[in-house]
Design an enzyme around this catalytic site. Structure first.
Site: not given
Ligand code: C5P
Length: 247
Positions: A47, A131
């Site tokens: 990523k 989050t």
């Protein structure tokens, strides 16, 4: 014991290849490339987020792709539909495996992103509620629903726009799997090996628990990137995952 090859297709689900995505959260492209060279593309995806991309640019992504790695370009596009569509096309041209956008951009932006990507192009994933946001943060921007309700709403417009899935906390994975079925792709960060350091993550799950909760792909950063033996950590994580998938 050698961990089983995760490249096998897992039946009943759209998952192919390694389920682990290593977050290359390094301040320099050289550090990121050093680790990438040690990690087999058969064991994990990589990523690339905003910091590394801003420093290393498209050339870094091309180098990873040319080295055989499948790359999740985690730039969380959020803009007017035309601009996001162009950014998605640019990501596809880089040959990335997965790209993401903010579901908060709305149905028009999501549809434009979907249409911009060719069939067989990168998986297209949306971020719902970060989050890091609390109920009071949402209230401050005019959203009075509980974060879990907002996650389900944004995941719903993501699914309706034809995207492949969402990034979510492992704690949300069960509700999302139930609401959107087995083919909706769930990508979950906040994963820690059993007994591992939490770093600044607070609500973590082990790989096995996250997969059992319904996660498809697991994003893991510091347990791998800060380890003296990243390959060994990957094997441990793989074994935990395989123990659940084979069960
Ligand atoms: O080092 P660690 O495993 O905590 O890294 C998790 C990765 O997942 C980081 O790149 C982080 O930015 C990302 N992420 C996260 N929580 C989210 C969304 C993304 O930890 N809700």
């Amino acid at each position: 014991m050698e961990a089983p090859d995760q490249r096998a297709v897992v039946s009943g689900n759209r998952v192919t290849g390694p389920r682990l995505i290593v977050a290359l959260d390094f301040p320099t492209p050289a550090d990121a490339l050093d680790l990438a060279e040690r990690l087999s593309p058969a064991r994990c995806r990589l990523k690339v987020g905003k910091e590394l991309f801003t420093r290393g640019g498209p050339q870094l992504v091309r180098t990873l792709v040319d080295g055989g790695h499948e790359v999740f370009l985690d730039l969380k596009f959020h803009d007017i539909p035309n601009t996001v569509a162009g950014a998605c096309r640019a990501a596809a041209d880089l040959g990335v495996w997965m790209v993401n956008v903010h579901a908060g951009g709305g149905p028009g932006m999501l549809a434009a992103a979907r249409e911009a990507l060719p069939a067989g192009g990168p998986l297209l994933i949306a971020v719902t509620v970060l989050t890091s946001l609390t109920a009071s943060d949402l209230h401050a921007v005019g959203i009075d629903d509980a974060p879990e309700e907002q996650v389900l709403r944004l995941a719903g417009i993501t699914r309706d726009a034809g995207l492949d899935g969402v990034v979510c906390s492992a704690l949300e994975a069960g509700a999302l799997r139930e609401a959107f079925g087995p083919r909706f792709c769930l990508v979950t960060p906040g994963v820690r090996p059993a007994g591992g350091a939490l770093d600044d993550q607070r609500r973590v799950m082990t790989p096995a628990a996250a997969i059992r909760a319904g996660a498809d792909y697991l994003v893991v950063g510091r347990p791998v990137t800060k380890s003296d033996n990243p390959e060994a950590v990957l094997l441990t994580l793989e074994s935990e995952i395989a123990s659940v998938i084979d069960a």
